[in-house]
Enzyme design. Structure first.
Site, PDB file in Angstrom:
ATOM      1  CB  CYS A 151       5.020   2.477   7.396  1.00 17.85           C
ATOM      2  SG  CYS A 151       4.537   3.970   6.526  1.00 17.85           S
ATOM      3  CG  LEU A 152       6.375   1.123   1.401  1.00 19.53           C
ATOM      4  CD1 LEU A 152       5.815   1.348   0.002  1.00 19.53           C
ATOM      5  CD2 LEU A 152       7.451   0.051   1.403  1.00 19.53           C
TER       6      LEU A 152
ATOM      7  CD  GLN B   8       3.161   5.917   2.653  1.00 18.47           C
ATOM      8  OE1 GLN B   8       2.152   5.387   2.211  1.00 18.47           O
ATOM      9  NE2 GLN B   8       4.160   5.237   3.191  1.00 18.47           N
TER      10      GLN B   8
ATOM     11  N   GLY C 263       0.831  -1.193   0.000  1.00 16.37           N
ATOM     12  CA  GLY C 263       0.000   0.000   0.000  1.00 16.37           C
ATOM     13  C   GLY C 263       0.865   1.241   0.000  1.00 16.37           C
TER      14      GLY C 263
ATOM     15  CG  HIS D  99      -0.893   1.412   7.165  1.00 18.85           C
ATOM     16  ND1 HIS D  99      -0.019   1.051   8.170  1.00 18.85           N
ATOM     17  CD2 HIS D  99      -0.172   2.159   6.291  1.00 18.85           C
ATOM     18  CE1 HIS D  99       1.180   1.562   7.902  1.00 18.85           C
ATOM     19  NE2 HIS D  99       1.115   2.231   6.767  1.00 18.85           N
ATOM     20  CD  GLU D 100      -1.049   2.614   2.595  1.00 15.98           C
ATOM     21  OE1 GLU D 100      -0.656   3.796   2.487  1.00 15.98           O
ATOM     22  OE2 GLU D 100      -0.285   1.689   2.944  1.00 15.98           O
TER      23      GLU D 100
ATOM     24  CG  HIS E 200       0.052   7.030   5.302  1.00 17.59           C
ATOM     25  ND1 HIS E 200       1.159   7.560   5.939  1.00 17.59           N
ATOM     26  CD2 HIS E 200       0.302   5.705   5.159  1.00 17.59           C
ATOM     27  CE1 HIS E 200       2.040   6.587   6.157  1.00 17.59           C
ATOM     28  NE2 HIS E 200       1.542   5.453   5.706  1.00 17.59           N
TER      29      HIS E 200
END
Length: 174
Positions: free
Chosen positions: A94-95, A50, A45, A136-137, A140
């Site tokens: 997380c990226l 991000q 994701g 989660h996304e 963000h």
């Protein structure tokens, strides 16, 4: 086109993203770039903040089975319209916070409404890993990171690790 991923701590990750008025060709191209970036990372994701774009756009693909066809999704203005009382605990990463993982408790299933790549409104229910990922996304987009669910001490330790990680990364490039 692959885009650079913004790393925590960065103030852009804490901002609430702006809603999208219209799904344009430019925004579809952005979603394609985000999918390329996500797959390359590799991740399941990615949210527009991000990659430094403060818009309400997320992409995801939680297909993990070997040989199963990918199921890329792009969601413009996604919102959770209902969630289950039952919860799940997943070890999240997380990226924007590489190499850090922690258990986070979230609703086991969520119903999400969004606009798709064609500008049509969609609504679907997600469970398991898909439910965790979409929540989660969406977090963000509201300036919230998975570490915000942790104790202040754990969050502080992770933030310190990330400051050091970013400093080391910058030194390597110099």
């Amino acid at each position: 086109m692959k885009r650079p991923i913004v790393l925590h701590p960065d103030p852009r990750l804490k901002k609430v993203a702006a809603p999208i008025d219209d799904v344009s060709d430019e925004l579809r191209a952005l979603a394609d770039d985000m999918l390329a970036t996500m797959y390359d990372a590799p991740g399941i994701g990615l949210a527009a903040p991000q990659i430094g774009v403060s818009l309400r756009l997320i992409v995801l693909d939680c297909v993990k089975e070997e040989g199963a066809p990918p199921r890329p999704m792009a969601m413009f203005n996604p919102e959770v319209v209902s969630s289950s009382d039952e919860t799940n605990v997943y070890e999240e990463g997380c990226l924007s916070i590489p190499e850090i993982y922690a258990d986070v408790t979230r609703p086991e299933a969520v119903t999400v409404r969004w606009i798709d790549m064609n500008g049509a409104e969609q609504e679907d229910t997600f469970d398991g890993l898909w439910a965790t990922c979409v929540q989660h996304e969406i977090d963000h987009l509201d300036g919230k990171l998975f570490i915000d669910y942790l104790s202040p001490l754990k969050r502080q330790l992770i933030t310190r690790k990330m400051v050091k990680f970013k400093r080391n990364k910058a030194t390597e490039k110099a």
